[in-house]
Design a protein around this motif. Structure first.
Motif: not given
Length: 627
Positions: A613-625
């Motif tokens: 088995r394989e587990r893939i975690e993908r985290i996407v972040e958007v930073w807005t000042w």
């Protein structure tokens, strides 16, 4: 002038009752298991020492009239016989291994049999065409040309590592990132896991154990070309001359001794045996007597005072182990950087090598002196020249390994471009690569993952096998035929399928790609990941190979997670590649962060009782000042 070593057999004479008359240690000649002719000078009175167990009154009477007598030793009981008494009229020179009648009769194993030598083959070596312009100019006639050319040049003393034999093992190769990247010197063989003859072993013993009548390739040092027509016995006589008695300087650097009695006394260092592709990947059932395989592991080198070997790289960039039995050698090394290899390629095989010191075309030349008892391991691709300041006996060998495949292939390409004859290239190189690829593919399939350094190196092997695959699929008729002949069909049933499956498994073992990604080379340096369209439950299509898909794929998309921090505005892109590497301060502007985590879980049944088995975690972040 040295004698031809046709001395009488004085140690361990066999009396008529079969017991030794002399308990002295047997000579190499008496240890030989092959039938070995020895010319014996007649004595004035025939004694028991002149008889053999097969002697009869008739043969003893004939012995009195003979000037020379041939002897042969039984390969089982080690008893010596007159060939006149035991040979039954067969020419002794045609015998390879011989047993007496008693040993043949009492053999319960059925393995003893008298064998014959293969018919002597005439050398098919071409004589080198003479360049008379060079000869008139004295270019090819001076054996000291190498020393004269080197005079006044800047040569650095080496700083290569000196190691104890016990330190030179797989632990060193795996844990030291510099292992097998520079030559190392081991001053004593203790702990090295290597066997060599004792210190009293001489070139005379080489002749006895290899066979004096066998042909041997000899190099004319002045011209660096083959001097045809030599036998081992002739070479031993030449070697035993005093230096002032030699009319020319010759050198022996390619006497391969596998399958001879001498080979039984030589065992390469433990590390060499653990790394060697031929030792570990060529099937054991296809090595040894009667099989054709790369015989490059055991060489005997015999150089006389003043001999030298011009700049060269060992075939296919193979690594070398090199042990000094007697005498000394001086090595001159050039590191195999891309620029130095390019300079070597321009220099090699052209007229400029006769009047140009290669050291002038590279960054630096390093000098190493080896003396009796020293062992050196020369890694992949190092350019070197060798000088012999005194008569020297050396044992060594070549080996390919998995720690620097890119340079091995690079040197092979140089050999092809400079039109090095196939005779002087690594034998059966492509077939060996297929065997190596097959073994690594099976290991990866069974979950055996090699070290990261080997994984990186194997990518070049994959590229090479894929290039062979393209020839098989798109080449000319003749090219296809030659490429197909290089595939060892005893192990590799489908070459293209193997190459593509190995490429796929190697990418996954390296963690460079998932099923919807593939890896492309970027000018041979590093790798670039390229996204391709693919359904997660349907693996990509490969010609000849289709990897097993996942039995179940579940993708979970997380909720949007907004938060606000106070951070300096991000301007340095490189800094932000380090995840969570920031410090918050109330005095800095506010930044709004929207993040989402997606998780993909894949499961498949590989074989009965084995689940992956394989587990893939993908985290996407958007930073807005916010201003």
């Amino acid at each position: 002038m040295a004698s031809g070593r046709r001395s009488a057999r004085t140690n361990g004479h066999i009396s008529t009752d079969g017991s030794p008359e002399n308990e002295a240690a047997p000579s190499p000649q008496e240890q030989a298991e092959t039938a070995t002719p020895t010319n014996v000078e007649p004595s004035e009175i025939k004694t028991a020492d002149d008889r053999c167990p097969a002697c009869t009154p008739e043969t003893i009477a004939q012995l009195d009239d003979e000037v020379n007598e041939q002897w042969a030793m039984c390969g089982a009981c080690k008893v010596w016989y007159h060939w006149r008494c035991a040979g039954e009229g067969v020419d002794l020179d045609t015998i390879d291994k011989w047993f007496c009648k008693n040993c043949l009769t009492n053999d319960t194993t059925g393995k003893r049999a008298i064998t014959f030598r293969a018919p002597a083959r005439k050398s098919d070596r071409k004589r080198t065409t003479k360049n008379y312009a060079n000869i008139e100019a004295g270019v090819n006639s001076d054996p000291k040309r190498f020393l004269n050319m080197m005079e006044g040049k800047e040569i650095k003393e080496d700083s290569f590592r000196r190691m104890e034999g016990s330190q030179v093992g797989m632990e060193w190769a795996e844990e030291d990132e510099n292992a097998m990247k520079e030559p190392i010197v081991i001053e004593s063989l203790e702990g090295l896991g290597m066997n060599m003859p004792d210190e009293n072993f001489t070139v005379d013993d080489v002749g006895l154990l290899v066979g004096e009548k066998n042909p041997i390739e000899v190099i004319d040092v002045a011209s660096q070309t083959n001097a045809p027509g030599w036998t081992v016995g002739q070479w031993v006589e030449y070697y035993n001359l005093e230096p002032h008695q030699r009319d020319k300087i010759f050198n022996v650097i390619s006497l391969e001794i596998s399958g001879t009695l001498l080979a039984d006394r030589i065992l390469p260092p433990r590390l060499v045996r653990e790394l060697d592709w031929v030792e570990n990947f060529w099937p054991s059932t296809r090595k040894g007597k009667g099989h054709t395989y790369p015989k490059v592991q055991l060489y005997c080198l015999m150089g006389v005072q003043g001999a030298w070997t011009d700049w060269h790289v060992d075939f296919a960039g193979s690594s070398v182990y090199y042990h000094i039995m007697h005498g000394s050698k001086v090595f001159y090394f050039i590191k195999p950087t891309p620029a130095n290899l390019a300079a070597y390629e321009r220099w090699s095989g052209t007229e400029i090598q006769y009047h140009t010191w290669l050291g002038d075309l590279v960054d630096e030349v390093v000098k190493v002196t080896l003396t009796a008892g020293n062992t050196m391991i020369i890694p992949t691709g190092w350019i070197h020249a060798v000088y012999t300041p005194e008569d020297t006996l050396v044992f060594g060998g070549n080996f390919l390994h998995s720690y620097n495949i890119p340079t091995q292939l690079k040197v092979r390409d140089i050999e092809i471009r400079t039109q090095v004859p196939k005779k002087f290239r690594f034998p059966m190189f492509t077939k060996l690569c297929w065997y190596v690829g097959d073994k690594y593919m099976k290991d990866l399939k069974n979950g055996i993952i090699p070290s990261s350094r080997v994984l990186d190196s194997l990518s070049s092997l994959v590229d090479f096998l894929l290039s062979e695959t393209r020839v098989l699929e798109r080449g000319s008729v003749q090219a296809k035929k030659e490429a197909k002949e290089q595939i060892p069909h005893d192990r590799v049933k489908d070459g293209p399928a193997l190459a593509r499956e190995l490429a796929w498994r190697l990418r996954h073992a390296s963690g460079n790609a998932s099923d919807d990604e593939h890896t492309t080379s970027t000018n041979g340096v590093g790798y670039k990941r390229k996204r391709i369209r693919s359904r997660s439950d349907s693996p990509p299509k490969f010609r000849n190979f289709r990897p097993k898909g996942w039995d179940k794929v579940v993708e979970t998309k997380g909720e949007l997670d907004p938060r606000t921090l106070h951070l300096r505005r991000g301007e340095e892109i490189e800094k932000w590649t380090e995840w969570d590497n920031y410090q918050e301060s109330e005095n800095e502007p506010a930044v709004e962060i929207n993040s989402r985590k997606n998780v993909i879980t894949k499961v498949r049944l590989k074989t009965e009782g084995v689940l992956e088995r394989e587990r893939i975690e993908r985290i996407v972040e958007v930073w807005t000042w916010k201003d």
